[in-house]
Design an enzyme around this catalytic site. Structure first.
Site, PDB file in Angstrom:
ATOM      1  NE  ARG A  35      12.366 -62.028  24.457  1.00 26.63           N
ATOM      2  CZ  ARG A  35      11.366 -62.712  24.484  1.00 26.63           C
ATOM      3  NH1 ARG A  35      10.971 -62.549  23.522  1.00 26.63           N
ATOM      4  NH2 ARG A  35      10.773 -63.913  25.088  1.00 26.63           N
ATOM      5  CB  ILE A  61       5.927 -62.271  25.203  1.00 23.26           C
ATOM      6  CG1 ILE A  61       7.254 -62.069  24.151  1.00 23.26           C
ATOM      7  CG2 ILE A  61       6.846 -62.477  26.519  1.00 23.26           C
ATOM      8  CD1 ILE A  61       8.044 -60.550  24.226  1.00 23.26           C
ATOM      9  CB  SER A  62       7.006 -67.397  22.165  1.00 20.35           C
ATOM     10  OG  SER A  62       5.528 -66.907  21.121  1.00 20.35           O
ATOM     11  CD  GLN A  63      12.429 -71.477  24.376  1.00 19.69           C
ATOM     12  OE1 GLN A  63      11.366 -72.190  24.270  1.00 19.69           O
ATOM     13  NE2 GLN A  63      13.630 -71.538  24.652  1.00 19.69           N
TER      14      GLN A  63
END
Length: 213
Positions: A35, A61-63
């Site tokens: 990530r 960028i999403s959780q």
């Protein structure tokens, strides 16, 4: 930077499994996907934190938990064709790619599109195809899609996306009349019907385009 392998293991254990995500393919994909390569170098030490992160151009960028939850709710099977609206950093598409599906992802912001394309090339993720366009119009030339995932929130469900969803098929999209405050909606197409289910509150960046904000 602390060992990213240990950070990924902790992220999956404490942020994802602890909140009820059980799909082994989701857990495996997020345990192995780096990530930290999907954020700016200055934010790499925060890549595995329990929060969204900025990626430039007003996008995020999403959780990790939200990525895992949406990936599980899609119920993909290897070999399926998936349309993603809102490539962003490319992380969600990469997770789905690791789960064995063919991903078609559309991004409207040129800088993010080129950055994501380079990441996929560097990582040799050839199962992900990218397009620079208005995502609310979908990718009609490649339709229909077994699954559709939208990673930005709009005021309504875009009709072109419903039209491009195969039957049977599933689509996830954040929908809400106020920006950054939406309900995650699951659309199912089966037996000639389009069925809508609300899956809880979420907060995404704006879905911009002909059928968005």
């Amino acid at each position: 930077m602390v060992d990213p392998v240990r950070l990924r293991e902790r992220m999956v254990r404490e942020q994802i499994q602890a909140r009820g995500v059980t799909d082994s393919r989701v857990l495996e994909a997020m345990s192995t996907l780096p990530r930290h390569l999907f954020v700016e170098e200055a934010l790499a030490n925060k890549a595995y934190s329990d929060s969204p992160l900025p990626i430039g151009e007003g996008q995020t960028i999403s959780q990790p938990y939200i990525v895992a939850l949406m990936s599980e709710l899609l119920e993909v099977e290897p070999g399926m064709k998936v349309l993603e609206i809102g490539t962003g950093s490319g992380y969600q598409a990469a997770v789905l790619g690791r789960m064995g599906v063919e991903v078609y992802t559309v991004e409207r912001i040129k800088k993010l599109f080129h950055a994501a394309r380079k990441r996929f090339m560097d990582m040799r993720m050839f199962s992900v195809k990218l397009k620079l366009d208005d995502g609310t119009m979908g990718w009609p030339d490649e339709a229909p899609y077994d699954r559709i995932i939208v990673t930005a929130g709009g005021p309504e469900v875009p009709e072109p996306l419903v039209d491009q969803l195969a039957e049977p098929g599933r689509m996830l999209i954040p929908v809400g009349e106020s920006r950054r405050n939406q309900t995650l909606v699951l659309i199912e197409k089966r037996d000639g019907e389009v069925i809508r289910k609300d899956m809880g509150s979420v907060a995404f960046v704006d879905l911009v385009g002909s059928h968005g904000w």
